[in-house]
Design a protein around this motif. Structure first.
Motif, PDB file in Angstrom:
ATOM      1  N   ARG A  80       9.969 -65.968  18.686  1.00 19.90           N
ATOM      2  CA  ARG A  80      10.558 -64.783  18.060  1.00 19.90           C
ATOM      3  C   ARG A  80       9.946 -64.486  16.709  1.00 19.90           C
ATOM      4  O   ARG A  80      10.435 -63.613  15.984  1.00 19.90           O
ATOM      5  CB  ARG A  80      12.070 -64.987  17.907  1.00 19.90           C
ATOM      6  CG  ARG A  80      12.812 -65.222  19.211  1.00 19.90           C
ATOM      7  CD  ARG A  80      14.312 -65.231  18.983  1.00 19.90           C
ATOM      8  NE  ARG A  80      14.757 -63.962  18.420  1.00 19.90           N
ATOM      9  CZ  ARG A  80      15.983 -63.761  17.934  1.00 19.90           C
ATOM     10  NH1 ARG A  80      16.853 -64.754  17.926  1.00 19.90           N
ATOM     11  NH2 ARG A  80      16.318 -62.592  17.425  1.00 19.90           N
ATOM     12  N   LEU A  81       8.886 -65.168  16.396  1.00 20.67           N
ATOM     13  CA  LEU A  81       8.341 -65.090  15.046  1.00 20.67           C
ATOM     14  C   LEU A  81       7.819 -63.708  14.693  1.00 20.67           C
ATOM     15  O   LEU A  81       7.842 -63.307  13.517  1.00 20.67           O
ATOM     16  CB  LEU A  81       7.215 -66.126  14.901  1.00 20.67           C
ATOM     17  CG  LEU A  81       6.847 -66.571  13.499  1.00 20.67           C
ATOM     18  CD1 LEU A  81       8.048 -67.174  12.788  1.00 20.67           C
ATOM     19  CD2 LEU A  81       5.704 -67.586  13.541  1.00 20.67           C
ATOM     20  N   PHE A  82       7.379 -62.929  15.726  1.00 21.63           N
ATOM     21  CA  PHE A  82       6.764 -61.626  15.457  1.00 21.63           C
ATOM     22  C   PHE A  82       7.764 -60.472  15.620  1.00 21.63           C
ATOM     23  O   PHE A  82       7.372 -59.311  15.672  1.00 21.63           O
ATOM     24  CB  PHE A  82       5.570 -61.409  16.384  1.00 21.63           C
ATOM     25  CG  PHE A  82       4.444 -62.377  16.124  1.00 21.63           C
ATOM     26  CD1 PHE A  82       3.523 -62.128  15.126  1.00 21.63           C
ATOM     27  CD2 PHE A  82       4.338 -63.551  16.858  1.00 21.63           C
ATOM     28  CE1 PHE A  82       2.484 -63.012  14.883  1.00 21.63           C
ATOM     29  CE2 PHE A  82       3.303 -64.443  16.610  1.00 21.63           C
ATOM     30  CZ  PHE A  82       2.378 -64.183  15.617  1.00 21.63           C
ATOM     31  N   GLU A  83       9.059 -60.807  15.720  1.00 25.22           N
ATOM     32  CA  GLU A  83      10.082 -59.764  15.776  1.00 25.22           C
ATOM     33  C   GLU A  83      10.383 -59.252  14.376  1.00 25.22           C
ATOM     34  O   GLU A  83      10.232 -59.972  13.384  1.00 25.22           O
ATOM     35  CB  GLU A  83      11.365 -60.317  16.418  1.00 25.22           C
ATOM     36  CG  GLU A  83      11.215 -60.718  17.871  1.00 25.22           C
ATOM     37  CD  GLU A  83      12.510 -61.267  18.439  1.00 25.22           C
ATOM     38  OE1 GLU A  83      13.547 -61.160  17.734  1.00 25.22           O
ATOM     39  OE2 GLU A  83      12.487 -61.804  19.563  1.00 25.22           O
ATOM     40  N   ARG A  84      10.862 -58.032  14.316  1.00 25.19           N
ATOM     41  CA  ARG A  84      11.217 -57.447  13.026  1.00 25.19           C
ATOM     42  C   ARG A  84      12.408 -58.180  12.412  1.00 25.19           C
ATOM     43  O   ARG A  84      13.387 -58.462  13.100  1.00 25.19           O
ATOM     44  CB  ARG A  84      11.561 -55.968  13.193  1.00 25.19           C
ATOM     45  CG  ARG A  84      10.381 -55.112  13.612  1.00 25.19           C
ATOM     46  CD  ARG A  84      10.796 -53.696  13.907  1.00 25.19           C
ATOM     47  NE  ARG A  84      11.731 -53.615  15.045  1.00 25.19           N
ATOM     48  CZ  ARG A  84      12.191 -52.480  15.533  1.00 25.19           C
ATOM     49  NH1 ARG A  84      11.828 -51.336  14.982  1.00 25.19           N
ATOM     50  NH2 ARG A  84      13.021 -52.485  16.552  1.00 25.19           N
ATOM     51  N   PHE A  85      12.303 -58.448  11.140  1.00 21.74           N
ATOM     52  CA  PHE A  85      13.360 -59.053  10.328  1.00 21.74           C
ATOM     53  C   PHE A  85      13.734 -60.463  10.766  1.00 21.74           C
ATOM     54  O   PHE A  85      14.762 -60.983  10.337  1.00 21.74           O
ATOM     55  CB  PHE A  85      14.628 -58.183  10.326  1.00 21.74           C
ATOM     56  CG  PHE A  85      14.429 -56.836   9.699  1.00 21.74           C
ATOM     57  CD1 PHE A  85      14.180 -56.711   8.344  1.00 21.74           C
ATOM     58  CD2 PHE A  85      14.483 -55.688  10.473  1.00 21.74           C
ATOM     59  CE1 PHE A  85      14.002 -55.466   7.772  1.00 21.74           C
ATOM     60  CE2 PHE A  85      14.307 -54.445   9.908  1.00 21.74           C
ATOM     61  CZ  PHE A  85      14.066 -54.327   8.547  1.00 21.74           C
TER      62      PHE A  85
END
Length: 493
Positions: free
Chosen positions: A427-432
């Motif tokens: 999930r590292l490249f998800e927003r916020f």
């Protein structure tokens, strides 16, 4: 359903056969009647000529004439030109009315043989009258044959014709029944299949049996069902995507609201404190202003990142693609970040690739991708740590170059920081999304940097990934194309 359709088809076929039989009966009876009348006319005309040549007729002997009429099978009447009856085979001539108004006799008096069918006013029966001229007596001979004889023959022929036609129609009826049953079964199948389509069962398929209109109809129904199935699947996917986007939008609004609330609350609180009298407090006013400035800067970065991310997701971001030396571009970005890293006693190292390595990209986008990765590495690498950035040529399957591969350059940014737990890496490249939310805000992160990196790399047709072990640092990798052909293959420009 099949039985009902079969009964309807059978009823239709029976009606058609009945109409055909009736038409055949009418036509055959008329032809037979006309044939018999013509035959009788010819036969009794010949008999009349023979009688005229016989001296027995001209003798006017009533018993002899009665015998001649019996032998001829017709009623004989000899009529003078003035209409008087001279002799008759079945009645007393003296008691008979004048026949001058009879149409067949007028023709005979004119010297022509004439035949006519009409109703006898005397006997009340339909007769065929044949009149022949008798020059020796200046008279005419009339033969009268009752049409009941013709009607009896015609009735007998009609019965034989109807029997023959009925026998001839029997195989046709059996074949029609078999065809009706087959047609009913196929129609029932089509109707049942239409019911499946009406119930939204678009996966069902109708067996295509043979050709013809029903076969074509079955084929078209199957094509319609396939198109409806694809349309429904597409709508379901779009609905799912819309639901996902709605959830993303809600999460985005919540996250943005949360991210904006903290700096705005801080700015508002310290501003009110300054306005309430702390502005003239030399011990705290500068610190409060620095805090306000820090939060304003954070809001500015957050706003800028949101605008960039919005343009990337809406695909309205304009890129200026060109070919660049990969080592030169990477070194330029490292030089801009190096002073910031040196303040934390962090060393930055460059591992160049081959001098011939070129990339086809937007230089501003490249700068933002690498600077975001380096900025994160500096933030999460402790003092005395090490950051290494480099590149190497790689290949990927596919492409239009004819060699079955596409040529790319892979860049990496590796640090000696705290590392990232495995559960957080997906999930590292998800927003916020933040691994350590408290520390991220403390370091001034907006939570959008890696999301921007992902969108910028994908806009170039590349891929981005992370490798990390907790306590052993992290390594971020991304690829960019070497020329415009590779970029066009994956982005369609």
């Amino acid at each position: 359903m099949t039985a009902r359709i079969f009964l309807k088809l059978t009823a239709v076929i029976a009606c058609l056969i009945a109409v055909a039989l009736l038409a055949a009966d009418l036509l055959a009876s008329r032809v037979a009647e006309r044939y018999f009348i013509t035959h009788l006319e010819h036969e009794f005309t010949e008999k009349g000529r023979m009688l005229i040549a016989s001296p027995l007729l001209l003798s006017l002997d009533q018993p002899r004439i009665r015998e001649l009429g019996h032998a001829a099978g017709a009623r004989l009447t000899l009529v003078a030109r003035d209409g008087r009856v001279l002799a008759d085979s079945e009645a007393d001539p003296a008691r008979m009315e004048n026949h001058s108004d009879r149409p067949e006799l007028r023709e005979a008096f004119a010297g022509r043989i004439n035949s006519i069918t009409r109703h006898s006013r005397t006997l009340g029966v339909d007769f065929l009258y044949i009149a022949l001229p008798v020059p020796e007596k200046a008279a005419a001979l009339r033969l009268a044959i009752p049409l009941s004889l013709v009607n009896a023959e015609v009735a007998a022929i009609r019965v034989r014709i109807l029997e023959s036609v009925a026998i001839a129609f029997l195989p046709a009826v059996l074949i029609a029944a078999l065809l009706a049953r087959r047609l009913a079964r196929r129609m029932s199948g089509i109707i049942a299949y239409a019911g499946e389509l009406a119930n939204a069962n678009f996966r069902a398929r109708l067996p295509v049996q043979g050709g013809g209109e029903l076969g074509l109809l079955s084929l078209k129904l199957n094509e319609t069902a396939a198109k409806l199935e694809r349309t429904v699947q597409q709508l379901q996917l779009e609905h799912t995507e819309l639901d996902r986007l709605e959830r993303v939008r809600k999460d985005f609004v919540i996250n943005v609201s949360h991210e904006l609330r903290t700096p705005l609350a801080s700015i508002q609180g310290y501003t009110e404190t300054l306005l309430g009298g702390a502005l003239h407090d030399p011990e705290h006013n500068v610190r409060f202003l620095n805090i306000i400035g820090h939060n304003a800067e954070r809001l500015s970065r957050l706003t800028a990142d949101l605008l960039i991310l919005s343009r990337l997701e809406l695909r309205t971001q304009e890129f200026r693609y060109a070919s660049y030396r990969a080592n030169t571009l990477l070194a330029d970005v490292l030089d801009t970040v190096r002073p910031i890293a040196e303040k934390k006693n962090i060393s930055i190292h460059h591992e160049p690739g081959p001098d011939s390595c070129e990339i086809f990209c937007d230089s501003e986008a490249f700068y933002q991708v690498v600077s975001n990765l380096l900025d994160n590495a500096v933030k999460y690498t402790p003092e005395g740590g090490r950051i290494t950035a480099g590149l190497k040529p790689v290949t990927r399957p596919g492409g239009a170059a004819g060699d079955g591969v596409t040529h790319w350059v892979e860049f990496f940014v590796r640090d000696t920081g705290m590392g990232i737990p495995h559960d957080d890496q997906s999930r590292l490249f998800e927003r916020f999304y933040r691994v350590d939310k408290a520390r991220s805000r403390e370091l001034g992160g907006t939570g959008l940097g890696l999301a921007i990196v992902k969108h910028l790399v994908h806009a170039h047709g590349g891929q981005v990934r992370v490798e990390s072990e907790p306590g052993q640092g992290s390594a971020f990798f991304f690829t960019l194309p070497v020329d415009s052909a590779e970029l066009a293959t994956f982005t369609g420009i």
